[in-house]
Design a protein around this motif. Structure first.
Motif, mmCIF file in Angstrom:
data_model
loop_
_atom_site.group_PDB
_atom_site.id
_atom_site.type_symbol
_atom_site.label_atom_id
_atom_site.label_comp_id
_atom_site.label_asym_id
_atom_site.label_seq_id
_atom_site.Cartn_x
_atom_site.Cartn_y
_atom_site.Cartn_z
ATOM 1 N N LYS A 54 0.848 -1.199 0.000
ATOM 2 C CA LYS A 54 0.000 0.000 0.000
ATOM 3 C C LYS A 54 0.880 1.244 0.000
ATOM 4 N N ILE A 55 0.349 2.323 -0.599
ATOM 5 C CA ILE A 55 1.064 3.598 -0.473
ATOM 6 C C ILE A 55 0.891 4.108 0.960
ATOM 7 N N HIS A 56 1.741 5.021 1.357
ATOM 8 C CA HIS A 56 1.705 5.566 2.710
ATOM 9 C C HIS A 56 0.389 6.312 2.949
ATOM 10 N N THR A 57 -0.153 6.227 4.142
ATOM 11 C CA THR A 57 -1.463 6.836 4.423
ATOM 12 C C THR A 57 -1.469 8.349 4.246
ATOM 13 N N ASP A 58 -0.324 9.002 4.364
ATOM 14 C CA ASP A 58 -0.289 10.459 4.215
ATOM 15 C C ASP A 58 -0.083 10.923 2.782
#
Lengths: 164, 418
Positions: free
Chosen positions: B315-319
């Motif tokens: 997953k890409i980073h949540t930010d």
């Protein structure tokens, strides 16, 4: 013809995004509206400081970046009559000639912000009146001088045909 | 005295032998214009009362910059372009992708041709051994009417890239490195001829990325050699005969540079100048808020593929917001078939229509907030480029962009590759 005006000085690598930001392309319908935002991102309110007939003087690579013809057009529309620079981005240079905005290569180290300049393009004469010095300009090829005198490429071609 | 590739192409298109530094009138083979110009080239044509088009079939119009129309101003311009195309019989490509991907992809550009476009990144097609350069709207209006235009024949700088690119280092890193060394005015008014075994080892996608960015060093054009890789790529795409152009052994160059590439590491251009280039390691760890995999520089299949390799099952980073804009519909379809789009969507990325979104601020797409950092695979990071002068834009390779989207910080892609 002798042109006189105040020089507004800029540094090196002033790109066409700074001259007129892309975001205005989607907001405004025409060059006149866009001209209020000339140099807005690096010099807010710059357009309000221009008196008709003033000049821009810049360092190297003025007008680098995109090919937007809006760049020389907003400069003209805002009241600037000639742009001086040590060197120009090449697409900006040809766009300026094509729309009849003189773009003159010279040593702009001899021009400071606010200096008064006198210019006679057809006689290749530029003087910084504030400093009392004559500045040498790189002359245009004859056909470019004619394009400028005719107010741009379309008028030139209609009058002289397609020749250089 | 021999000729450079640029001198040969101009000579064959103006009917006289010409050299760098001379002014000529030459006939372009292809003229391209898009919806991003103000004024539109077709507006200049109509305002000036020009009445005929020299050759409609070589006058290619593209709607790519602000599409689908983000407002009434653009909607009206697009409508005008459609009506113009119908009236004059000029090809129009809408919703198909970015001009600088479509012209090569659809076979409009051939080796040895002279191409003009109302976009500074028109230099991209030099990767196909053509002379291709950006012009303005008035240039286009005049050339469209008379079939010819004035040019200054450029002198040429020859760049010889030697050696094999290390793992995790791509053609984007190579061109960023070059721009960082030569600077924004390092090749002003020049044609740049690329050669050397590094170039021979590169795919056409990779070569397009290099030629795309020569304008950022002030160059008029970038030109790649004709070789078997290019010959193979052109097969099935081009519709007309062509003759490749080779520089003469005794051609005269303004400068010749040799660059050994085996020592190059991943590069990044820092805000707000394209030539402020440093190794990625120097800014590694900087938090990012948005990543864009987009543009005529790096929105191609191999760029999407490397991003998918880095993000497969992750997953890409949540930010981070990660925007992906394939450069053409054909690329999007290929990426769908390969499962690349699935991988990227599953990682949390947004997929968008093939267009200039993510690069051109006029598209009003993914505008960053004040103080935000964006890392992008595109070609310019000037203040305000993406619509907000109070944001900070970093330019890097697709691999660096994907690696950074994954960690939420600027990251050396070699962490995840090889």
């Amino acid at each position: 013809m002798l042109l006189k005006g105040k020089a507004h000085k800029f540094g090196n690598d002033i790109n066409t995004d700074y001259i007129i930001s892309s975001k205005h392309k989607s907001k405004f319908k025409d060059i006149k509206q866009m001209s209020e935002y000339l140099m807005e991102d690096i010099s807010p309110g710059f357009a309000t400081k221009i008196a008709k007939g003033d000049f821009i003087a810049a360092g190297t690579n003025f007008g680098c970046g995109s090919s937007r013809e809006a760049a020389p057009r907003v400069i003209q529309e805002a009241g600037i009559s000639v742009v001086f620079a040590v060197s120009f981005g090449r697409i900006f240079y040809r766009n300026a000639i094509n729309v009849g905005l003189p773009v003159v290569e010279c040593n702009t180290d001899k021009i400071k912000d606010g200096d008064l300049l006198s210019l006679d393009l057809s006689n290749n004469f530029l003087r910084n009146e504030t400093k009392g010095v004559v500045i040498k300009m790189n002359p245009f090829p004859k056909f470019m001088q004619l394009i400028l005198e005719e107010g741009g490429l379309p008028n030139y071609v209609k009058k002289f045909g397609f020749k250089i | 005295m021999g000729k450079t590739i640029a001198e040969k192409i101009f000579s064959s298109h103006c009917g006289v032998h010409c050299r760098g530094g001379e002014y000529v009138i030459a006939e372009p083979d292809i003229l391209m214009s898009h919806d991003g110009n103000r004024p539109l080239a077709i507006d200049v044509y109509e305002e000036l009362g020009m009445e005929k088009i020299y050759d409609p079939l070589r006058t290619i119009l593209i709607i790519d910059h602000h599409t689908p129309a983000p407002g009434e101003t653009n909607a009206a311009l697009h409508k005008k372009m459609r009506e113009f195309s119908k009236k004059y019989g000029t090809p129009l490509h809408e919703s198909e992708g970015i001009c600088h991907q479509l012209l090569p992809e659809r076979g409009y550009v051939t080796p040895g041709s002279l191409v003009i476009g109302t976009d500074s990144h028109t230099c991209t097609y030099g990767a196909l051994n053509a002379f291709s350069t950006g012009v303005g709207s008035t240039d286009f209006a005049v050339a469209m009417t008379y079939g010819k235009l004035w040019f200054k024949v450029p002198e040429t700088v020859r760049i010889n890239f030697i050696g094999k690119l290390p793992t995790g280092v791509f053609s984007k890193d190579l061109i960023l490195s070059l721009i960082g060394q030569l600077k924004a005015n390092g090749a002003m008014y020049m044609a740049v001829e690329f050669c050397g075994d590094t170039i021979s080892s590169l795919s056409i996608d990779s070569r397009l990325a290099i030629c795309n960015m020569v304008v950022e060093m002030g160059a008029k054009a970038g030109i790649m050699p004709f070789d078997d890789t290019l010959d193979e790529w052109l097969r099935g795409r081009v519709r007309r005969e062509f003759k490749p152009v080779y520089a003469d052994e005794d051609a005269v160059y303004k400068e010749v540079y040799d660059f050994q590439v085996s020592n190059i590491c991943p590069q990044i251009a820092r805000p707000h100048a394209v030539d402020d280039v440093v190794p990625v390691t120097e800014v590694e760890g900087t938090r990012i808020n948005q990543a864009n995999l987009a543009s005529c520089t790096n929105g191609r299949l191999e760029d999407l593929r490397v991003a998918a390799n880095i993000l497969k099952g992750k997953k890409i980073h949540t930010d981070v917001r990660f925007n992906i804009i394939p450069a053409s519909r054909e690329i999007l379809l290929d990426a769908l078939r390969e499962g690349i789009i699935q991988t990227l969507v599953e990682s949390g990325a947004n997929i968008n229509n093939p267009s200039c979104k993510g690069c051109s601020g006029g598209a009003m797409f993914g505008v960053p907030a004040d103080g935000e950092n964006i890392i992008t695979s595109s070609n310019r990071n000037f203040k305000g480029r993406l619509g907000n002068p109070n944001a900070f834009i970093y330019l890097a390779s697709p691999a660096t962009v994907a690696a950074s989207a994954r960690t939420g910080r600027i990251t050396d892609c070699r962490t995840f590759l090889g």
